[in-house]
Structure formats: C-alpha cells, structure tokens
Scaffold this active site. Structure first.
Site, PDB file in Angstrom:
ATOM      1  N   HIS A   1       0.825  -1.216   0.000  1.00  0.00           N
ATOM      2  CA  HIS A   1       0.000   0.000   0.000  1.00  0.00           C
ATOM      3  C   HIS A   1       0.853   1.258   0.000  1.00  0.00           C
ATOM      4  CE1 HIS A   1       0.379   0.866   4.360  1.00  0.00           C
ATOM      5  NE2 HIS A   1       0.326  -0.436   4.525  1.00  0.00           N
TER       6      HIS A   1
ATOM      7  N   ASP B   1       6.477   0.428   6.366  1.00  0.00           N
ATOM      8  CA  ASP B   1       5.006   0.304   6.282  1.00  0.00           C
ATOM      9  C   ASP B   1       4.429   1.417   5.427  1.00  0.00           C
ATOM     10  OD1 ASP B   1       2.378  -0.366   6.744  1.00  0.00           O
ATOM     11  OD2 ASP B   1       2.343   0.333   8.811  1.00  0.00           O
TER      12      ASP B   1
ATOM     13  N   GLU C   1      -4.752   1.961   2.838  1.00  0.00           N
ATOM     14  CA  GLU C   1      -4.828   0.785   3.714  1.00  0.00           C
ATOM     15  C   GLU C   1      -4.995   1.191   5.159  1.00  0.00           C
ATOM     16  OE1 GLU C   1      -3.360  -2.479   6.337  1.00  0.00           O
ATOM     17  OE2 GLU C   1      -2.529  -0.482   6.127  1.00  0.00           O
ATOM     18  N   GLU C   2      -4.262   2.219   5.563  1.00  0.00           N
ATOM     19  CA  GLU C   2      -4.119   2.507   6.992  1.00  0.00           C
ATOM     20  C   GLU C   2      -5.418   2.911   7.686  1.00  0.00           C
ATOM     21  OE1 GLU C   2      -1.815   1.604   8.691  1.00  0.00           O
ATOM     22  OE2 GLU C   2       0.052   1.627   7.581  1.00  0.00           O
TER      23      GLU C   2
ATOM     24  N   ASP D   1       3.363  -6.532   3.330  1.00  0.00           N
ATOM     25  CA  ASP D   1       3.013  -5.421   4.216  1.00  0.00           C
ATOM     26  C   ASP D   1       3.416  -5.747   5.648  1.00  0.00           C
ATOM     27  OD1 ASP D   1       1.996  -3.081   5.264  1.00  0.00           O
ATOM     28  OD2 ASP D   1      -0.080  -3.755   5.278  1.00  0.00           O
TER      29      ASP D   1
ATOM     30  N   HIS E   1       4.223   2.521  12.619  1.00  0.00           N
ATOM     31  CA  HIS E   1       3.363   3.702  12.865  1.00  0.00           C
ATOM     32  C   HIS E   1       4.034   4.745  13.745  1.00  0.00           C
ATOM     33  CE1 HIS E   1      -0.592   1.228  12.038  1.00  0.00           C
ATOM     34  NE2 HIS E   1       0.294   1.143  11.066  1.00  0.00           N
TER      35      HIS E   1
END
Lengths: 454, 454
Positions: free
Chosen positions: A276, A288, A322-323, A350, A421
């Site tokens: 993504h 990520d 995606e997130e 991912d 994140h």
C-alpha cells in the site's frame, strides 16, 4: 524393487530437470535484484522526496505520480489508476499532553493522536486519569470513569515469538478502546503503544468509533511515558492535560496505481502482487509500506530483466488507503467482481522490508501443498516456512469477494513493532539486502505461480 | 496393517510425551529469557563500561573481571580463569592516509590499519598506487609493484545469500594480501573492506605475514573511499600518503573465563558453550562477540531459572584472543587433551546477535540426524535449518584435538558485515529481541544435548 527404483529414478530425473531450470531462473532473479535492483533506490525516492503519505494529504498524489512513473520505468505494458473515495482525516496540528503537577510544573508526555480520532477542541481536556490494564479492569472500574481520561496500559506480550501475534493480541485497545471508554462516560483515552521499542516514540494507528457512543479524543504514548505515568499513578492520583486536533473531512478521491504485464498464454488469468502506497503521517512509511510497494515493482522489473515472459497477466498494485479505511483494496476487489475478472492468486508484502522467512497463506490445503512443493527452490533465499494464516489487508477483499487464494510475505518480525506507525519508520531503518531478499522471494513465487498455475 | 498402525501409535505417543515435556521446558526457557533475560543488560555493561577489548589492552582484564562476575551472578557452581600467552598488538596511534594532490590539497582517506600489521614509521610512506582487482591481476602486474602501494579492490560478492560466503571469498586479501604484495617489492597495502555497508567505515581484522617476505604496512578503507580512489585511478595515476603505527609487543598473558555447572549424573561429560571476550579496538565488539558471550552466560542463568539440573557438566567459556591469535581456544583444547577430559559437544555463537535461523555443525551424519530430530522443538523459536558446515573459531581446536562434535549458531547474516570489525559494531546496533532469541535457541539446544546426549 528394481522396477520401483527405476521408476523412482525417472521421477527424480523429470522433476530434477524442471527444478534445475527453475532453480537457474530464480538464481538469475536473485542475482539481478542483488546487483541491479531498484527497490532500495525507489524506496529512497518515495521516503525522502515524497515522504509521509497519509490518505488525502498532498503527498498522496505525489506518491501516486511516483508510482506510475516507477511502474513505467520497471517495464509495465500499461499503467492505470483506479479511483476510489477515501476518508480524509487530518491531524490538524501538534498533539500535546502533559501530567499536570502542582505549581504549574507540568511534565510533558510525548503523544500522537490516533488516526480517525476527534480532537479535544482548542482548549484541550484536563482530567484525572484512570489506569486500566485490560478491558476486564475497565468493566470493574466502569462506575468511576465519567469525565476521566482512561489510560489503557495493556502490555505488548514479549513472549510471542512472532511479534504480529503480540500485535493482534493488543491492537483491540487501539481499535475499540476509545468507544469502550466512552460507553462509561470517559472524556478521552490514552493508550500504551503496541510496541516493544526501548525508545519513547508513540505509535499511532487507526481507531474505530462505535456509533452507539460519543466520539472522544484518543492518543498513544511511547513505552517510557506509559511506564512513567503508571509509576506515578501507583503512588498518587494524577491529572493529565491533553490537546489533539484530529478532524475527519469529507471523503476525497485517491487511486490504486496498477502496472500490468499482459499474459502471453492466459491473459485473462490475473496474478496480483502489491503493497500500500499510503502511510501514517509522522514518519516516512519506509517499512510500512514503502517496502512492499518497491518490492512489488521489482516483480515486473526483474522478470523483464531476466527475459521471462509471463504466461498470465501480472498486476502490480500500489493500493490506496490501507491505513485508515482499506478503500483501495475494497475497490480493487469490487471492480474485479463487477468485471468478472479471473484472479488466480494475490500476494502482498506489508510486514516490513526485513529478511524473508516465509509466506502465510489463505487458500486450500491442495494449493498450499503446491506452494510447499516449491520450498526447495525458495529456501536458498530465506523462505523456510509456508503455512496457513496470512495474506494482506489490501488483498483480503479479493478472497472475501472472489475466493482468490492469497499469500503474504512474512519477513523476520522482531524489529517491525519498534518502528510501526512511529516516527522511526524512516528509510534509514531499512537494510538494503534485507529489502532485496524480500523482493527475491516475492518475484520467485510469482514466477512459479505464473509458470505452473495454482 | 493393524499391528503396524498400533506400533506407530505407540511410538508417536512415547515420542509425543517426551516432545511435549521438552516443548514445555523450552517454552519456559524462552519465556524466562524474553521476560527476565540478562543478555541485553550484560551486553550494555560489557560494551559501554568495558568497551573495546583488543587482546592485551587494559580492557582485556576489565572484561575478564566482568565475565567472572557475570558468570557468578548467573549461578555458575564455580568460575575459573585459564591463563594463556597471547600476542599483544597495539595500533599505536591514529591511522592516517590521504590522496596526494598537486598543490598540497590532499584528500583524506578514512583508514584502519590491519591487526598485527607493522607501522610505516613516524614519517609515513608516500608512493604511487597500483590497483589490482584480484591476486591474478597482482601476478600480471608483479613487475610494476616495487616501492608502490598495492590497492586490493576485490569486491564483496553481493550475490551470496549467506554473507559469510562472501566473507570467506574475500578475506584472503586481508590475510595474505600484504605478504603477496611484499613478495614483489610493494611498500605498503591498502585493501577494500570486506563489507557491503553503504557507509564509509573501514573494517579492520587480522593480517598474517608470511615469514619469507618483508612485513609491510597494511590498512583497510571503507567502500566509498575505495570507490573514490578506484575512480580516480581510472583517470590518472595517484599517489597516496599512509601513516600507521602498529606494533607487535612481546606476548602477554590473558585468560579464558570459565563458568561451570557440574553435571548431576555424568559430571565427566563436558558440554562447552561460548563466545570470545576480545574484540577489535575501534568499536565496542557488540555483535563480535559481546553477543556470543552474553548469550552463552544465559545458558547457566536460564537453566537455573527454570529449575533444570543438568546431567552433564556445562561449561560456559568466554574465550581470550579470538581475533588476532586464537590462543584462548587453542589453550582450552590443549588443556582438555592433557587432562583427558571427555568433551561431548561444543557450541559457539560468533556470528552476531541477530535473529537465529539455524545451526551449522561439524559432526557425524548420525549426530546431525539426532540434532535434526529436534527441529520441531526448535523451529518455533526461529531455527529452520541444521546442516553440515559450521562451529566456531574458538571451539575448532576441540574438534581438531579431540574430535568433539561442534555446532555454531547461525543468525540472520544480512547485517553482520555492515558492522563487522568496524566502528559501527556498537551496542546500539544490537536489537534486544534478536539477541534474546539467539540465546533461546542456544539454551534449548544445550538442554536437549544435556538431556539426551549426542
């Protein structure tokens, strides 16, 4: 016995021949990626020239343009973009928090508002903190939560060897924690980050409000601050000041970026591989999922480089959103269903650009057995396990809508939740060779599925 | 068929029982190490309070004292030190080099003299550089080398998946390169570091002079400087100034530090597990081999913690002088032979504190098969391959002197040569969980060998 031996030799010989050819092809893929690969350079551009790519931010579109160009340069027959409506959450300003001490000497806490969360308003919220270690403890304390800041201090379980198991175990506090606390009248929520990092970086990520309860502000703290606040609460009550500015704007448009090589024999049979394109805003989305994007692009580039012409249509998809919405993956599957496309396999990366260890799959036992029969070809490059359980968020809808068999690359997971994140998910945290070996495993698997079907 | 099925069930059941007990014990080992392990804290002390530990340096003895204390704290029945004569090489001052340009505007090169190498003398050496890409090219250019600085620019082969294969392929230029060049009258040697690091750190390591030729100074350059010098030499001749200060002092004394738990049933059967306490001087020896030391100490600590009493005698050995002499390992084997000790197994960790992937062994096929039968117990913790080929420098003499079966922990090797023998081999380059998982695999293997013999 003689006959049996003879038959056995024949079988070994026939398999041996194909295996040898495949082994040489995969060796060529590996050599090309390790010597001339573009994954690392592409990741550098995506992370340093585009940067953070929160859905709806200006960088979303810069990233899409980058993706189109990178896929063209890799040698895609055609590159298209597939538009979809996406949520547009903005952080809206600097997140602030502090432990309020007598005499105005507040102790700052390093926080990040959770994705999709509402802000506190410009004046912030100041309230006593109630620490709970679990949802069970929340229930026990439910009568005391009105107007308070609930602090979920649920610990990441270090005894899980695969760290994604610890994540699955803990992530409910980020997803449902705010609404569960709001149910009992809490004013806001702080969560202990889903991480075992030794540093103090807070780890953001989506929260999902339950429509039955008020939407309250929510933010994550790093482990040092979480421990500090918990230690203080052991001794005495504490009040925290919290100011966040999150805001959900009206939906906007983003795009899946799709690069395709048309199959030479079975053009209607589609193999999807992707990652993504969006990321959280405080970092560069290097692991990520910049890694997954640049590894997927290598599929087209490396197959071209070794002169392999796919029998089936191979689509590299850089998914949108995606997130905090999964709208890109949903749109891709929806269009596949509408157009009655035949998707024979989908692969996602991912889980970070670390050394590959295996693939986790969602498919029939027979299909899994077929993948496992290729282990001797894949193990020299780090793949030592192919097992049930896995795929990827973005390709999940393909399985749910069309029953497409899925696989997800499973890299070594030990460092992933150090940076997941968090501000530390930057280009410098990615090792070139580890990233490239992940790409090797992916290209090799796509090559085998393309050649032999599934 | 019924009988066969019945027998099969019995076997499965019996094995199943033992496997279940072992599986629980190994789970307990893992939980203890991941939650209460001391490897990371011990490594912090060794790297930050002791620091670099070049054989014969004052830190050698500080490290020995640390090792004794750490083994006692881990719960060793007794801790002894075994003295041996060791070489005492000193760097002797700051290494300097530069490309000499017209008009005195020299371009500095970042170098590290090779271990055991002689110095240039206080005035340094200034001479034209002859680049050779291989020993073959050295032979071709042998008539041109008199009085020159030979620059070995042999490239680390990135296509090897296991990076130790690239190291074995390249390390001869560091070991024999200086004497090979001296044979043809060269004045000094520069080598391209054995690494694929993207940074410019030079990687030192031992060189071995051949007594038939003069000893000439030798130093390593990082990859950026090597590429820069090579690019310059493509265009025009270049002269380099080199000043190194290495000196071999008379042999001195150092010690293997040995912590022991006496076996409860077979005290005369010895199992050795270890790493080496010395390191190169420019860094902290965090991966090489502080990690191996602190992981080995966990064997005693964790077995005690779970309440397991070894049947056999377990010796944790922190070896002296692996890097530039191997005198500690040689002494240990020599004493074992003299005392007619019965060594049934030795394990070393000297490939970095990264996530474990396997063990490489030097033993009979039968013994290897026995180890492989334990794979189902070890694979949940990251071990997916046990194969011929491996052991460790320090335990090598045990095999050569006594035929002791050996194993070496094989962690993921992708990042090892980024930091190996370079300034970047510091505590911060070690990940806590990766280090701990290596320890889990080692303790589990020692537990199984102790329980079942080999």
């Amino acid at each position: 016995m003689r006959f049996k031996l003879f038959t056995a030799l024949l079988i070994v010989s026939a398999t041996g021949y194909a295996q040898n050819e495949d082994s040489l092809k995969i060796r060529a893929i590996a050599n090309d990626i390790l010597l001339h690969g573009k994954a690392y350079d592409n990741l550098h551009i995506l992370t340093k020239q585009v940067g953070a790519r929160l859905t709806g931010s200006p960088q979303t579109y810069k990233a899409e343009a980058w993706g189109q160009k990178a896929l063209q340069q890799a040698g895609a027959d055609r590159v298209i973009s597939q538009s979809c409506l996406v949520p547009h959450w903005i952080r809206g300003g600097k997140d602030e928090a502090s432990i309020v001490l007598p005499g105005k000497k507040n102790q700052p806490l390093d926080i990040l508002a959770l994705g999709n969360s509402v802000g506190t308003g410009p004046k912030g919220i100041q309230a006593p903190v109630v620490l709970v270690n679990s949802f069970d403890e929340l229930e026990q304390k439910k009568a005391t939560l009105k107007g308070k800041i609930v602090f979920y201090n649920y610990k990441f379980n270090d005894t899980y060897i695969k760290t994604f198991d610890a994540y699955r175990d803990a992530v409910g506090y980020r997803g449902q924690g705010p609404s569960q606390a709001a149910k009992y009248g809490a004013a806001a929520v702080l969560i202990r980050s889903m991480s075992h990092a030794a540093d103090n970086n807070p780890h953001t990520g989506s929260t999902r409000y339950n429509d039955s309860f008020p939407q309250i502000p929510a933010a994550a703290m790093g482990l040092q601050d979480a421990d500090r606040l918990a230690a203080l609460l052991e001794k005495e009550p504490a009040t925290v000041f919290l100011k966040t500015n999150g805001k959900m704007l009206p939906d906007t448009v983003a795009h899946n970026i799709i690069g395709e090589i048309t199959g030479s024999e079975f053009p209607d049979e589609i193999i999807t591989v992707g990652g993504h394109l969006d990321s959280w805003d405080p970092a560069e989305g290097a692991h990520d999922d910049g890694s997954g994007c640049v590894q997927s692009i290598e599929v087209i580039r490396a197959l071209k480089a070794i002169g392999y012409k796919p029998k089936r249509t191979i689509r590299v998809v850089l998914f949108a959103n995606e997130e905090n919405g999964l709208r890109g993956g949903s749109k891709y599957a929806e269009e596949a269903r509408t157009k009655k496309e035949k998707h024979i396999f989908a692969l996602e990366s991912d889980a970070g650009g670390f050394t590959p260890r295996g693939f986790g799959v969602t498919m029939s036992q027979e299909q899994l057995n077929k993948l496992r029969s290729w282990l001797p070809l894949l193990s020299p490059y780090g793949i030592c396990d192919i097992s049930h359980g896995g795929g990827g968020s973005d390709i999940g809808p393909l399985y749910r809508e069309l029953g497409t068999p899925l696989a997800g690359l499973q890299p070594d997971s030990q460092r992933y939740f150090d940076i997941h994140h968090a501000r530390s998910d930057v280009f410098e945290s990615v090792n070139k060779r580890e990233l490239e070996l992940g790409a090797v495993s992916m290209v090799a698997l796509i090559y085998l599925v393309d050649k032999y079907g599934l």
